[in-house]
Scaffold this motif. Structure first.
Motif, short mmCIF file in Angstrom:
data_model
loop_
_atom_site.label_atom_id
_atom_site.label_comp_id
_atom_site.label_asym_id
_atom_site.label_seq_id
_atom_site.Cartn_x
_atom_site.Cartn_y
_atom_site.Cartn_z
N ALA A 14 0.82 -1.21 0.00
CA ALA A 14 0.00 0.00 0.00
C ALA A 14 0.86 1.26 0.00
O ALA A 14 0.52 2.26 -0.63
CB ALA A 14 -0.94 0.00 1.20
N ALA A 15 1.99 1.21 0.69
CA ALA A 15 2.87 2.38 0.77
C ALA A 15 3.63 2.61 -0.53
O ALA A 15 3.88 3.76 -0.91
CB ALA A 15 3.85 2.21 1.92
N ASN A 16 3.99 1.53 -1.21
CA ASN A 16 4.79 1.67 -2.43
C ASN A 16 4.54 0.49 -3.38
O ASN A 16 5.40 -0.39 -3.51
CB ASN A 16 6.27 1.78 -2.07
N GLY B 24 6.23 -5.20 -5.27
CA GLY B 24 6.02 -6.44 -6.00
C GLY B 24 6.66 -6.39 -7.37
O GLY B 24 7.02 -5.33 -7.87
N LYS B 25 6.81 -7.56 -7.97
CA LYS B 25 7.41 -7.65 -9.29
C LYS B 25 6.31 -7.77 -10.35
O LYS B 25 5.34 -8.51 -10.16
CB LYS B 25 8.32 -8.87 -9.39
N PRO B 26 6.47 -7.08 -11.48
CA PRO B 26 5.49 -7.20 -12.56
C PRO B 26 5.47 -8.63 -13.10
O PRO B 26 6.49 -9.30 -13.16
CB PRO B 26 6.00 -6.25 -13.64
N GLY C 11 3.32 -9.42 -8.18
CA GLY C 11 3.37 -10.41 -7.11
C GLY C 11 4.42 -10.05 -6.09
O GLY C 11 5.51 -9.60 -6.44
N ALA C 12 4.08 -10.22 -4.82
CA ALA C 12 5.02 -9.94 -3.73
C ALA C 12 5.09 -11.17 -2.83
O ALA C 12 4.06 -11.67 -2.37
CB ALA C 12 4.56 -8.73 -2.93
N VAL D 61 2.60 -15.88 -1.72
CA VAL D 61 2.63 -14.76 -2.66
C VAL D 61 1.31 -14.01 -2.57
O VAL D 61 0.24 -14.61 -2.50
CB VAL D 61 2.81 -15.27 -4.11
N ILE D 62 1.41 -12.68 -2.60
CA ILE D 62 0.24 -11.81 -2.72
C ILE D 62 0.26 -11.30 -4.16
O ILE D 62 1.23 -10.70 -4.60
CB ILE D 62 0.29 -10.64 -1.74
#
Length: 117
Positions: A37-39, A44-46, A56-57, A64-65
């Motif tokens: 949410a902050a950045n 996450g990576k495209p 995805g992070a 993974v989110i």
């Protein structure tokens, strides 16, 4: 920039399942959500292929989110272990039109075509 946080039904349901099975993951997932949410563009990576436009992070090793950024909105699509997250997230993309019609209205035609697949 301040983003509005949205969660798909699938994200909310899977989040509850994960937390129910392993309470120690809740603070880790919540912290990663705050970081996104902050950045959102650097956390996450495209992704490519059927998850084009999504990111995805990784959380706590193999979770993974998967999320999307649409204007000033972050839509959390799915959370799960690595392989299931990436196999289920494309299915969730198809529901955005119905779950978030206000965002669908402002999406680019290219993005809409991609999500309709």
């Amino acid at each position: 920039m301040s983003y509005k946080i949205r969660r798909t039904i699938e994200f909310r349901e899977k989040y509850k399942d994960i937390i129910k099975k392993n309470k120690s993951l809740q603070p880790k997932i919540d912290e990663k959500i705050k970081q996104i949410a902050a950045n959102p563009t650097t956390t996450g990576k495209p992704k490519k292929g059927n998850l084009k436009y999504a990111r995805g992070a990784h959380v706590a090793g193999n979770f993974v989110i998967v999320y999307m950024i649409i204007e000033d909105n972050i839509i959390f699509l799915y959370v799960d272990r690595h392989d299931p997250a990436y196999s289920e997230a494309p299915k969730v993309l198809g529901n955005i039109e119905y779950e978030f019609p206000e965002l669908w209205a402002v999406m680019s035609p290219d993005l809409k075509r991609h999500l309709k697949r």
